[in-house]
Design a protein around this motif. Sequence first.
Motif, PDB file in Angstrom:
ATOM      1  N   GLU A  54     -83.403-137.461 -35.963  1.00 54.51           N
ATOM      2  CA  GLU A  54     -83.842-136.098 -36.085  1.00 54.51           C
ATOM      3  C   GLU A  54     -83.730-135.488 -34.616  1.00 54.51           C
ATOM      4  O   GLU A  54     -83.507-134.315 -34.534  1.00 54.51           O
ATOM      5  N   ASN A  55     -84.608-136.361 -33.758  1.00 57.42           N
ATOM      6  CA  ASN A  55     -84.711-135.434 -32.381  1.00 57.42           C
ATOM      7  C   ASN A  55     -83.660-136.182 -31.483  1.00 57.42           C
ATOM      8  O   ASN A  55     -83.970-137.187 -30.832  1.00 57.42           O
ATOM      9  N   THR A  56     -82.799-135.824 -31.199  1.00 55.47           N
ATOM     10  CA  THR A  56     -81.547-136.230 -30.277  1.00 55.47           C
ATOM     11  C   THR A  56     -82.321-135.971 -28.780  1.00 55.47           C
ATOM     12  O   THR A  56     -81.709-136.767 -27.935  1.00 55.47           O
ATOM     13  N   ALA A  57     -83.164-135.122 -28.608  1.00 51.02           N
ATOM     14  CA  ALA A  57     -83.546-135.155 -27.003  1.00 51.02           C
ATOM     15  C   ALA A  57     -84.247-136.325 -26.751  1.00 51.02           C
ATOM     16  O   ALA A  57     -84.366-136.641 -25.403  1.00 51.02           O
ATOM     17  N   ARG A  58     -84.745-137.154 -27.760  1.00 51.42           N
ATOM     18  CA  ARG A  58     -85.485-138.236 -27.279  1.00 51.42           C
ATOM     19  C   ARG A  58     -84.795-139.184 -26.686  1.00 51.42           C
ATOM     20  O   ARG A  58     -85.208-140.140 -25.952  1.00 51.42           O
ATOM     21  N   LEU A  59     -83.271-139.304 -26.769  1.00 48.61           N
ATOM     22  CA  LEU A  59     -82.319-140.092 -26.259  1.00 48.61           C
ATOM     23  C   LEU A  59     -82.349-139.900 -24.786  1.00 48.61           C
ATOM     24  O   LEU A  59     -82.396-141.103 -23.956  1.00 48.61           O
ATOM     25  N   LYS A  60     -82.038-138.625 -24.303  1.00 48.35           N
ATOM     26  CA  LYS A  60     -82.341-138.270 -23.120  1.00 48.35           C
ATOM     27  C   LYS A  60     -83.604-138.552 -22.391  1.00 48.35           C
ATOM     28  O   LYS A  60     -83.501-139.086 -21.122  1.00 48.35           O
ATOM     29  N   ALA A  61     -84.675-138.419 -22.999  1.00 45.88           N
ATOM     30  CA  ALA A  61     -85.988-138.795 -22.328  1.00 45.88           C
ATOM     31  C   ALA A  61     -86.288-139.987 -22.199  1.00 45.88           C
ATOM     32  O   ALA A  61     -86.825-140.586 -21.090  1.00 45.88           O
ATOM     33  N   VAL A  62     -85.846-140.952 -23.110  1.00 41.93           N
ATOM     34  CA  VAL A  62     -86.083-142.467 -22.995  1.00 41.93           C
ATOM     35  C   VAL A  62     -85.132-142.930 -21.900  1.00 41.93           C
ATOM     36  O   VAL A  62     -85.569-143.706 -20.983  1.00 41.93           O
ATOM     37  N   LYS A  63     -83.954-142.552 -21.571  1.00 38.73           N
ATOM     38  CA  LYS A  63     -82.944-142.832 -20.571  1.00 38.73           C
ATOM     39  C   LYS A  63     -83.656-142.315 -19.245  1.00 38.73           C
ATOM     40  O   LYS A  63     -83.611-143.210 -18.317  1.00 38.73           O
ATOM     41  N   LYS A  64     -84.032-141.356 -19.309  1.00 37.60           N
ATOM     42  CA  LYS A  64     -84.733-140.997 -17.938  1.00 37.60           C
ATOM     43  C   LYS A  64     -85.947-141.636 -17.633  1.00 37.60           C
ATOM     44  O   LYS A  64     -86.244-142.051 -16.404  1.00 37.60           O
ATOM     45  N   ASP A  65     -86.751-142.146 -18.596  1.00 36.52           N
ATOM     46  CA  ASP A  65     -87.876-142.924 -18.507  1.00 36.52           C
ATOM     47  C   ASP A  65     -87.398-144.311 -17.834  1.00 36.52           C
ATOM     48  O   ASP A  65     -88.145-145.141 -17.092  1.00 36.52           O
ATOM     49  N   ILE A  66     -86.522-144.816 -18.324  1.00 40.85           N
ATOM     50  CA  ILE A  66     -85.642-146.059 -18.022  1.00 40.85           C
ATOM     51  C   ILE A  66     -85.545-146.061 -16.537  1.00 40.85           C
ATOM     52  O   ILE A  66     -85.698-146.989 -15.880  1.00 40.85           O
ATOM     53  N   ALA A  67     -84.757-145.032 -16.068  1.00 37.95           N
ATOM     54  CA  ALA A  67     -84.337-144.680 -14.896  1.00 37.95           C
ATOM     55  C   ALA A  67     -85.507-144.726 -13.843  1.00 37.95           C
ATOM     56  O   ALA A  67     -85.594-145.260 -12.816  1.00 37.95           O
ATOM     57  N   ARG A  68     -86.546-144.080 -14.279  1.00 34.13           N
ATOM     58  CA  ARG A  68     -87.726-143.885 -13.295  1.00 34.13           C
ATOM     59  C   ARG A  68     -88.374-145.221 -13.067  1.00 34.13           C
ATOM     60  O   ARG A  68     -88.857-145.434 -12.055  1.00 34.13           O
ATOM     61  N   ILE A  69     -88.671-146.016 -14.246  1.00 34.88           N
ATOM     62  CA  ILE A  69     -89.201-147.419 -14.095  1.00 34.88           C
ATOM     63  C   ILE A  69     -88.426-148.123 -13.146  1.00 34.88           C
ATOM     64  O   ILE A  69     -88.964-148.725 -12.228  1.00 34.88           O
TER      65      ILE A  69
END
Length: 66
Positions: A38-53
Amino acid sequence: MKASEIKGMSVDEMNEKLASLKEELFALRFQLAVNQLENTARLKAVKKDIARIKTSLRAAELNAEQ
């Protein structure tokens, strides 16, 4: 998740969070494939969090070498 939150974590906590984010990303990709996401924006947010970590882990690794 903000970069300031990640900087306050220990290396072990960052590794645990990275593992949980990778699991979440897998689940989100699966939901996307079967058209249940339902929330496709969550994909982008999770990818960015992974990159930050990963960036913070690499910085900690470089600091440990010095």
